[in-house]
Design a protein around this motif. Structure first.
Motif, mmCIF file in Angstrom:
data_model
loop_
_atom_site.group_PDB
_atom_site.id
_atom_site.type_symbol
_atom_site.label_atom_id
_atom_site.label_comp_id
_atom_site.label_asym_id
_atom_site.label_seq_id
_atom_site.Cartn_x
_atom_site.Cartn_y
_atom_site.Cartn_z
ATOM 1 N N GLY A 113 10.928 50.590 -3.228
ATOM 2 C CA GLY A 113 9.820 51.402 -2.744
ATOM 3 C C GLY A 113 8.590 50.573 -2.430
ATOM 4 N N VAL A 114 8.325 49.543 -3.255
ATOM 5 C CA VAL A 114 7.147 48.696 -3.038
ATOM 6 C C VAL A 114 7.235 47.967 -1.708
ATOM 7 C CG1 VAL A 114 5.899 46.655 -3.867
ATOM 8 C CG2 VAL A 114 6.690 48.393 -5.498
ATOM 9 N N SER A 115 8.411 47.424 -1.397
ATOM 10 C CA SER A 115 8.553 46.681 -0.139
ATOM 11 C C SER A 115 8.481 47.619 1.067
ATOM 12 C CB SER A 115 9.864 45.900 -0.126
ATOM 13 O OG SER A 115 10.993 46.762 -0.089
ATOM 14 N N ILE A 116 8.918 48.856 0.899
ATOM 15 C CA ILE A 116 8.799 49.831 1.995
ATOM 16 C C ILE A 116 7.331 50.120 2.280
ATOM 17 C CG2 ILE A 116 9.213 52.241 2.646
ATOM 18 C CD1 ILE A 116 11.866 52.070 1.126
ATOM 19 N N VAL A 117 6.559 50.322 1.225
ATOM 20 C CA VAL A 117 5.124 50.591 1.392
ATOM 21 C C VAL A 117 4.422 49.381 1.997
ATOM 22 C CG1 VAL A 117 2.966 51.068 0.181
ATOM 23 C CG2 VAL A 117 5.043 52.296 -0.458
ATOM 24 N N ILE A 225 7.931 53.372 14.695
ATOM 25 C CA ILE A 225 9.117 53.498 13.841
ATOM 26 C C ILE A 225 10.051 52.305 14.019
ATOM 27 C CG2 ILE A 225 11.273 54.797 13.532
ATOM 28 C CD1 ILE A 225 8.996 56.100 12.097
ATOM 29 N N ASN A 226 10.292 51.919 15.255
ATOM 30 C CA ASN A 226 11.196 50.805 15.503
ATOM 31 C C ASN A 226 10.608 49.485 15.022
ATOM 32 O OD1 ASN A 226 13.762 51.610 17.131
ATOM 33 N ND2 ASN A 226 12.125 52.811 18.061
ATOM 34 N N LEU A 227 9.325 49.297 15.232
ATOM 35 C CA LEU A 227 8.667 48.085 14.724
ATOM 36 C C LEU A 227 8.776 48.025 13.203
ATOM 37 C CD1 LEU A 227 7.017 45.624 15.668
ATOM 38 C CD2 LEU A 227 4.947 47.012 15.397
ATOM 39 N N PHE A 228 8.553 49.162 12.548
ATOM 40 C CA PHE A 228 8.671 49.242 11.090
ATOM 41 C C PHE A 228 10.089 48.921 10.620
ATOM 42 C CE2 PHE A 228 10.038 52.084 7.612
ATOM 43 C CZ PHE A 228 9.310 51.533 6.568
ATOM 44 N N MET A 229 11.079 49.518 11.257
ATOM 45 C CA MET A 229 12.468 49.317 10.831
ATOM 46 C C MET A 229 12.926 47.875 11.022
ATOM 47 S SD MET A 229 13.482 52.147 9.532
ATOM 48 C CE MET A 229 15.262 51.901 9.431
ATOM 49 N N PHE A 230 12.523 47.258 12.116
ATOM 50 C CA PHE A 230 12.917 45.867 12.350
ATOM 51 C C PHE A 230 12.181 44.919 11.402
ATOM 52 C CE2 PHE A 230 14.160 47.352 16.755
ATOM 53 C CZ PHE A 230 15.515 47.168 16.540
ATOM 54 N N LEU A 231 10.903 45.189 11.145
ATOM 55 C CA LEU A 231 10.162 44.356 10.194
ATOM 56 C C LEU A 231 10.720 44.510 8.786
ATOM 57 C CD1 LEU A 231 6.436 44.793 11.320
ATOM 58 C CD2 LEU A 231 7.777 42.680 11.331
ATOM 59 N N LEU A 232 11.218 45.693 8.460
ATOM 60 C CA LEU A 232 11.757 45.941 7.140
ATOM 61 C C LEU A 232 12.977 45.051 6.874
ATOM 62 C CD1 LEU A 232 11.275 47.743 4.655
ATOM 63 C CD2 LEU A 232 12.873 49.395 5.644
ATOM 64 N N GLN A 233 13.719 44.706 7.914
ATOM 65 C CA GLN A 233 14.863 43.817 7.754
ATOM 66 C C GLN A 233 14.429 42.428 7.275
ATOM 67 O OE1 GLN A 233 18.050 44.851 8.014
ATOM 68 N NE2 GLN A 233 17.228 46.892 8.481
ATOM 69 N N PHE A 234 13.214 42.027 7.651
ATOM 70 C CA PHE A 234 12.697 40.720 7.251
ATOM 71 C C PHE A 234 11.898 40.787 5.941
ATOM 72 C CE2 PHE A 234 12.879 40.256 11.954
ATOM 73 C CZ PHE A 234 13.802 39.224 12.006
ATOM 74 N N LEU A 235 11.112 41.841 5.778
ATOM 75 C CA LEU A 235 10.153 41.900 4.676
ATOM 76 C C LEU A 235 10.630 42.736 3.497
ATOM 77 C CD1 LEU A 235 6.934 42.471 6.848
ATOM 78 C CD2 LEU A 235 7.884 40.298 6.036
ATOM 79 N N GLY A 236 11.644 43.566 3.696
ATOM 80 C CA GLY A 236 12.087 44.450 2.628
ATOM 81 C C GLY A 236 12.874 43.733 1.539
ATOM 82 N N ASN A 237 12.578 44.047 0.292
ATOM 83 C CA ASN A 237 13.343 43.542 -0.846
ATOM 84 C C ASN A 237 14.441 44.548 -1.162
ATOM 85 O OD1 ASN A 237 11.692 41.256 -1.245
ATOM 86 N ND2 ASN A 237 10.186 42.519 -2.319
ATOM 87 N N ARG A 238 15.677 44.081 -1.161
ATOM 88 C CA ARG A 238 16.812 44.980 -1.351
ATOM 89 C C ARG A 238 17.003 45.329 -2.814
ATOM 90 N NH1 ARG A 238 19.837 45.483 3.266
ATOM 91 N NH2 ARG A 238 19.187 44.084 4.946
ATOM 92 N N GLU A 239 17.429 46.578 -3.034
ATOM 93 C CA GLU A 239 17.695 47.054 -4.389
ATOM 94 C C GLU A 239 18.835 46.265 -5.026
ATOM 95 O OE1 GLU A 239 16.056 49.095 -6.080
ATOM 96 O OE2 GLU A 239 15.092 50.603 -4.822
#
Length: 239
Positions: A113-117, A225-239
């Motif tokens: 959740g933190v990485s999503i925010v 939305i698309n910018l967010f989803m693509f950035l999430l692939q780089f910046l998101g921490n996986r569970e």
């Protein structure tokens, strides 16, 4: 001289009216887009944080409908916009936003959740800067349109193929290219919304302006939305 001053005063008054109308139009665009993003966030959170709902949506063949429903709705919206009233178009946009939220709700299972925010905040800052540049720049970037649309079509095809291939390298390439394309689209769409308003401001068709604002909100919403989803692939921490 008196006639010249009268003409000039009239032109200045007209310009001031267009500027005021443009500000109101852009506020309508950003306001509608923001409500759409809020609806998406709430729908994604409601589904993604419930194990039962996640299994009901993504653990059954229903997942294919959920995955492709937003794409189908976008094409349907484009085909129906001329027949819809402004109120109907706005309702359709919010319904689309809810469906989009359901389709991306899996991010709450995959990422923390933190990485999503954090990614959302980074996307918001980047989007604001890019949109502001698109609005204020004197450079005509309308020529980017065809190239960017071709890029989006290529991304969609590559993403669908990678659903079955599940290639990390391909996913990395798609995400990198996607960030660049939707960053450029944010500036391009913002300038296009501004230009379209100025070109049609003389008509002052309230129904057209209302639907134009909704279509503009949809375009910027999709960019975000698309910018967010693509950035999430780089910046998101996986569970």
């Amino acid at each position: 001289m008196a006639d010249f001053n009268t003409i000039r005063a009239g032109a200045e008054t007209r310009t001031a009216q267009i500027d005021e109308g443009l500000r109101a139009h852009m506020n309508k665009v950003y306001g509608t887009m923001s409500v759409g993003l809020l609806v998406t966030a709430l729908a994604a959170w409601a589904i993604g944080t419930s194990d039962q709902l996640v299994m009901a949506v993504f653990g059954t063949p229903l997942k294919w409908l959920v995955m492709f429903a937003p794409l189908i709705m976008v094409f349907a919206f484009g085909a129906m916009i001329n027949r819809l009233s402004a109120a109907g178009a706005q309702l359709f946009f919010y319904a689309f936003s809810a469906v989009m939220g359901i389709s991306i709700s899996y991010i709450f299972v995959v990422f923390t959740g933190v990485s999503i925010v954090q990614t959302f905040l980074i996307t918001s800052a980047a989007f604001a800067g890019l949109s502001l540049w698109g609005y204020t720049t004197k450079k005509d970037i309308s020529g980017w349109g065809s190239f960017l649309i071709m890029g989006v079509i290529g991304l969609v095809i590559a993403s669908v193929v990678n659903i079955f291939l599940q290639s990390p390298a391909m996913m990395f390439a798609i995400s990198a290219i996607g960030v660049l394309i939707f960053a450029a689209l944010t500036a391009y769409d913002t300038q296009k919304i501004k230009t379209d308003y100025i070109q049609h401001a003389h008509a002052m068709d309230e129904e057209w302006l209302a639907k134009s604002a909704i279509m503009g909100a949809l375009n910027l919403y999709l960019d975000f939305i698309n910018l967010f989803m693509f950035l999430l692939q780089f910046l998101g921490n996986r569970e």
